[in-house]
Write a protein that holds these residues in place. Structure first.
Motif, PDB file in Angstrom:
ATOM      1  N   GLY A  32      11.368  24.569  13.396  1.00 26.87           N
ATOM      2  CA  GLY A  32      10.593  23.795  14.550  1.00 26.87           C
ATOM      3  C   GLY A  32       9.294  23.698  14.427  1.00 26.87           C
ATOM      4  O   GLY A  32       8.420  22.961  14.674  1.00 26.87           O
ATOM      5  N   ALA A  33       8.696  25.045  13.804  1.00 23.94           N
ATOM      6  CA  ALA A  33       7.169  25.140  13.371  1.00 23.94           C
ATOM      7  C   ALA A  33       6.648  24.120  12.709  1.00 23.94           C
ATOM      8  O   ALA A  33       5.738  23.691  12.804  1.00 23.94           O
ATOM      9  N   MET A  34       7.460  23.703  11.806  1.00 27.83           N
ATOM     10  CA  MET A  34       7.245  22.878  10.638  1.00 27.83           C
ATOM     11  C   MET A  34       7.005  21.418  11.330  1.00 27.83           C
ATOM     12  O   MET A  34       6.082  20.834  10.932  1.00 27.83           O
ATOM     13  N   TYR A  35       7.688  20.947  12.148  1.00 29.03           N
ATOM     14  CA  TYR A  35       7.855  19.749  12.782  1.00 29.03           C
ATOM     15  C   TYR A  35       6.619  19.751  13.873  1.00 29.03           C
ATOM     16  O   TYR A  35       5.854  18.818  14.141  1.00 29.03           O
ATOM     17  N   ARG A  36       6.502  21.036  14.341  1.00 26.50           N
ATOM     18  CA  ARG A  36       5.322  21.122  15.633  1.00 26.50           C
ATOM     19  C   ARG A  36       4.094  21.179  14.554  1.00 26.50           C
ATOM     20  O   ARG A  36       2.921  20.188  15.067  1.00 26.50           O
ATOM     21  N   ALA A  37       3.751  21.653  13.405  1.00 22.72           N
ATOM     22  CA  ALA A  37       2.693  21.542  12.858  1.00 22.72           C
ATOM     23  C   ALA A  37       2.380  19.867  12.277  1.00 22.72           C
ATOM     24  O   ALA A  37       1.364  19.654  12.386  1.00 22.72           O
ATOM     25  N   VAL A  38       3.458  19.134  12.100  1.00 20.46           N
ATOM     26  CA  VAL A  38       3.145  17.705  11.680  1.00 20.46           C
ATOM     27  C   VAL A  38       2.710  17.078  12.962  1.00 20.46           C
ATOM     28  O   VAL A  38       1.559  16.125  13.050  1.00 20.46           O
ATOM     29  N   ALA A  39       3.152  17.261  13.915  1.00 19.63           N
ATOM     30  CA  ALA A  39       2.935  16.898  15.443  1.00 19.63           C
ATOM     31  C   ALA A  39       1.426  17.318  15.805  1.00 19.63           C
ATOM     32  O   ALA A  39       0.712  16.156  16.241  1.00 19.63           O
ATOM     33  N   TRP A  40       0.782  18.309  15.464  1.00 24.04           N
ATOM     34  CA  TRP A  40      -0.366  18.805  15.670  1.00 24.04           C
ATOM     35  C   TRP A  40      -1.382  18.029  14.709  1.00 24.04           C
ATOM     36  O   TRP A  40      -2.588  17.458  15.407  1.00 24.04           O
ATOM     37  N   ARG A  41      -1.085  17.967  13.630  1.00 26.10           N
ATOM     38  CA  ARG A  41      -1.866  17.145  12.732  1.00 26.10           C
ATOM     39  C   ARG A  41      -2.004  15.604  13.159  1.00 26.10           C
ATOM     40  O   ARG A  41      -3.244  15.000  13.005  1.00 26.10           O
ATOM     41  N   ALA A  42      -0.986  15.195  13.304  1.00 23.34           N
ATOM     42  CA  ALA A  42      -0.951  13.596  13.999  1.00 23.34           C
ATOM     43  C   ALA A  42      -1.661  13.502  15.123  1.00 23.34           C
ATOM     44  O   ALA A  42      -2.463  12.617  15.238  1.00 23.34           O
ATOM     45  N   LEU A  43      -1.642  14.507  16.178  1.00 22.25           N
ATOM     46  CA  LEU A  43      -2.558  14.307  17.541  1.00 22.25           C
ATOM     47  C   LEU A  43      -4.124  14.670  16.914  1.00 22.25           C
ATOM     48  O   LEU A  43      -4.777  13.802  17.566  1.00 22.25           O
ATOM     49  N   ALA A  44      -4.179  15.429  15.949  1.00 27.38           N
ATOM     50  CA  ALA A  44      -5.410  15.947  15.762  1.00 27.38           C
ATOM     51  C   ALA A  44      -6.174  14.374  15.019  1.00 27.38           C
ATOM     52  O   ALA A  44      -7.383  14.561  15.133  1.00 27.38           O
ATOM     53  N   ASP A  45      -5.610  13.879  14.062  1.00 22.01           N
ATOM     54  CA  ASP A  45      -6.081  12.785  13.389  1.00 22.01           C
ATOM     55  C   ASP A  45      -5.852  11.346  13.989  1.00 22.01           C
ATOM     56  O   ASP A  45      -6.288  10.338  13.603  1.00 22.01           O
ATOM     57  N   GLY A  46      -5.563  11.446  15.389  1.00 25.20           N
ATOM     58  CA  GLY A  46      -5.211  10.200  16.214  1.00 25.20           C
ATOM     59  C   GLY A  46      -4.060   9.266  15.558  1.00 25.20           C
ATOM     60  O   GLY A  46      -4.228   8.212  15.705  1.00 25.20           O
ATOM     61  N   VAL A  47      -3.158   9.730  14.908  1.00 28.27           N
ATOM     62  CA  VAL A  47      -2.188   8.947  14.430  1.00 28.27           C
ATOM     63  C   VAL A  47      -1.143   8.812  15.554  1.00 28.27           C
ATOM     64  O   VAL A  47      -0.632   9.586  16.438  1.00 28.27           O
TER      65      VAL A  47
END
Length: 225
Positions: A32-47
């Motif tokens: 779950g932490a791996m999916y959360r990490a992708v979500a964090w990066r997406a939000l940070a990058d405006g994806v």
């Protein structure tokens, strides 16, 4: 040996997985932490969260790593390309973003490959939503851990209070858990469901120590065959 623990958010998977791993001397993988990490990066990058290909690119190109403390099988710190996101991935915003991110087929393909590579390197307790059905369908021990909606919400609120991140409003947390259950169970790619040969454990009125002991006994029984 692989011990796969699947179930909905707030069922106690992480707590149980860490304790089982420590008791058996296994390593622990928090998918779950791996999916959360992708979500964090997406939000940070405006994806955009509905841009599956862009989300998949993050999962393929960004290095997700874990930091361990000596003697503890569970990773305590999470990094994306060297940036620590341990607390940042446990906020209410990430709680809402992680379901659409984890439903994206390119994301799941990229992260499942990483999870299989890690898990096949040793003895692991792996927890998530599709571990026994997709990631490690041949796992020797499979558990589907559940609890009532209300109990899961209470647990999540207490957890958020303890760590100082995430919502502590019970109604908001309960609604978010139900929304995520619906999203995870109905998604096209790797939906949340128990493996046909998984042992169902309802932890609503069970002591956590009893759940841990039962899973350890299952693992010992398999190892002794």
């Amino acid at each position: 040996m692989i011990i796969a623990i699947d179930g909905p958010s707030g069922a106690g998977k992480s707590t149980v997985a860490k304790a089982v791993a420590k008791k058996l001397g296994f390593s622990c993988l928090d998918t779950g932490a791996m999916y959360r990490a992708v979500a964090w990066r997406a939000l940070a990058d405006g994806v955009a969260l509905d841009d599956a290909e862009a989300l998949g690119a993050i999962a393929r190109e960004k290095e997700i790593s874990f930091g361990h403390v000596a003697g503890d099988p569970a990773p305590k710190r999470v990094f994306v390309d060297g940036t620590e996101v341990t607390d940042a991935i446990r906020t209410a915003d990430i709680d809402k973003a992680v379901s659409p991110v984890s439903a994206a087929k390119p994301v799941r393909e990229a992260l499942v490959a990483q999870q299989q590579r890690i898990g096949n390197a040793g003895d692991y307790v792996v927890e998530g939503r599709d571990i026994g059905t997709v990631v490690f369908p041949e796992a020797e021990v499979k558990v589907f851990l559940t609890a009532s909606d209300e109990e899961r919400a209470h647990r999540r609120v207490r957890q958020n209070v303890d760590r100082g991140v995430g919502s502590i409003d019970y109604d908001e947390v309960l609604a978010d858990l139900k929304r995520r259950d619906e999203h995870d169970s109905s998604r096209e790619t790797s939906p949340l469901r128990p493996a046909d040969d998984a042992v169902h454990i309802d932890s609503t009125e069970s002591y956590i120590e009893d759940v841990i002991e039962r899973i350890c006994e299952m693992a010992s029984s398999k190892a002794n065959r």
